[in-house]
Design an enzyme around this catalytic site. Structure first.
Site: not given
Lengths: 163, 163, 163, 163, 163, 163
Positions: A20, A44, A96, A134
């Protein structure tokens, strides 16, 4: 007049990784200010609380140099509305692996349909972060693996305190 | 001082499509000037000559409105050197289907390794252009198919003259 | 009245493989007639001539049982126009690996934009053909490798004669 | 005798989107009847109950015109057994982004291994629905975003009542 | 008795890159000997001749340390036959981006169908080589770009002599 | 001295499928011993308990012939640490569809960053297992579908007892 020069970098940042920060650094010469919008997603569950995630971002950003000011703000609800409220029309996203790419295109198109002048700008991290996520980092952290290559120092410390 | 505000949009543009123009339009509010760099690739044979490709771009861009000036220039050699010579560090690329994505990442990483401060900014075209490619357009043009949905008017005319 | 029951299966078929025949077999109960349209592509050089490719298809289809009549026809130009001329609105395509998928979606969308009521129906071959391609088969044939698992018998013989 | 002309379109439809209706419309000229099979999946929690999902599908289908009759039925257990019980051998599936594609192929192959004459027919939605998903729609609905572009009217209303 | 301990690393190597050497280094502790098989592909024109490609490989391998002996040999025809002639049943391949993956799976399956006990072992290069390809390297070399990060020194020199 | 000849095949194996056994069989001639490491993942709920999963693996492996000894062991924590404790530096993974591929590369790179001499060796299963996954198998098992093609006999029996 120069409204598009401010940009929003939205995410959950649970926790912020070197990937990040790399995206932020690459984006910073392109904009006059970047707001990192940290999602308060009630559906979440996160490892770090909203306050912790914001705090870790602030500490991590303070360690580094960027070519524009970086502001860290919480948001809830839809990112397009947060953008509109802040008069920002540019979103920043890192790209990514392939699965990512699909999801990112889907999000970008849905956002554009909600607010037609929202544009998403994709940047590619250094290849050493191209497979960093993450969730993998959290698995490694849980088992006390070595995180120095993946995380800024304040986040490494936060993991040590947590486990 | 504000060097990153100029950007380069490189390509072969054989010929320019509505997808390219859509990317240009989305990129134009982000920059103070965009240089469309038309590749003179000696090892790849093109349907339109370099002069024709530049001419079609100029006519197509003239038809449309952009939020920053657009300049059309030929280039040969490596895009990173053309960028350096023009003191530009930002490249613009459109993202489409998956195969594209891989190739684009590969190019972006290779460019970055050549000149470390070169950054590639990816934008997503309108979904109606997401599967549009110059090569498919040429096949259709060759067989006199309908090209109005895919190409700017000057390019449609150029096809009519050619076939 | 029942116009959609006829379907077109277009391709280059250079040469027809067991994968193509598998798709035909799976499609045959869905339609009242299938026209295999063999492309006469002047810009792509083929190993087998148009006449040979049609002949090999006819012999291979004759060896097998299908649940609807199969007709083999040459075509040149755009498949959507060939479809329109034959009053057919359904195209059949086999789906294989990922790169394929992108290309197929691109083709299907471009075809639909040319003729709005053209629909492409995708079928999946048996998994033993999922990575089979005409170009790999040609490489193996050129070096006299074993082709029995990949090709119908008349095509295996044609390879033996050719090399 | 003409058993393959009936087809099954299975899914969770939580809720039905314009993408689902688009697939149904494209499939309707190919079949004499389509049964939309709404999954009662005990292990997956849904936003709308089975009854609501069926009701929304019925209302949404009633709004539109299809070239064959559409029936809405609940199912539980394996789709291949539901198909066998209803003497249907054709499944319809929409194809969207790449991740989708992999999952769909996996399902289609597993279904075929269970009941060897089950065939899955894939159709591509309009490109404006190619990145649309029920789960993204639910996120937007939860935060009261604008859903008119993604959902049939009865579903938009159901969201308004729910939130 | 220990036949699988020898392995074959086939390719065109036009020219050998740091990515190839990285794969060789990772494979070397797994095998007692690795034969690098350099393809003499008559239908594909190469920048470097077969002799040059073998010579560059020999020089590049000599510069480095490997945990098993490395032999460089030319081959023509099918790799599975070359493997059989050398009593080798293991092929080594590097895995990079997605398009690569599809092609590699296709090759591996076709090889396995030709000679049933042929097994392909895939290794992943360092992430800094994950988007490196011989063809991109040639483009850069042609335009005298900087190749030191991508190529072993003897290959960099060969480029300097060539252009 | 020959440390790399032992390898680790890690996974959840909930339950072991024919695809896993196929990978084991292909890997067995390459190594002097393979340890199947069955993950005790506290954060992921499994259908079968750790003891059941180990038991099913042992019974399934006993049914088959392998070219090296196979040991089944539980592990918790990070696989790289389990590998280090067992003085093993090679991990075995099967490669299937694309989504898989991304995840596997991500894992392999993260593992390598934790312990630099850890190498992951990828093998491709028979194409008939290329779309097989434990989670699909569980869905089918739950609804009493036919599992003989996908699972070793001891696992089929375990499903019969469970449901």
């Amino acid at each position: 007049m120069d409204k598009k020069r401010r940009a929003l970098y939205p995410g959950t940042f649970d926790p912020v990784t070197n990937g990040h920060l790399d995206i932020l650094k690459r984006a910073s010469p392109l904009f006059s200010e970047i707001i990192v919008a940290v999602g308060k997603n009630p559906s979440k569950s996160t490892l770090f609380s909203l306050e912790e995630r914001i705090d870790l971002l602030k500490k991590s950003v303070a360690h580094d140099k960027f070519q524009c000011p970086i502001q860290i703000l919480p948001f809830s609800g839809l990112i397009v509305e947060f953008a509109r409220d802040n008069k920002i029309t540019t979103l920043i996203r890192g790209l990514r692996a392939v699965s990512d790419f699909d999801y990112e295109l889907q999000m970008a198109l849905m956002n554009r349909k909600q607010v037609s002048d929202i544009e998403t700008v994709f940047l590619m991290p250094d290849e050493k972060y191209i497979y960093l996520s993450s969730s993998l980092v959290k698995t490694i952290g849980r088992f006390k693996g070595d995180l120095k290559n993946f995380l800024p120092e304040p986040v490494v410390e936060a993991f040590h305190k947590k486990f």
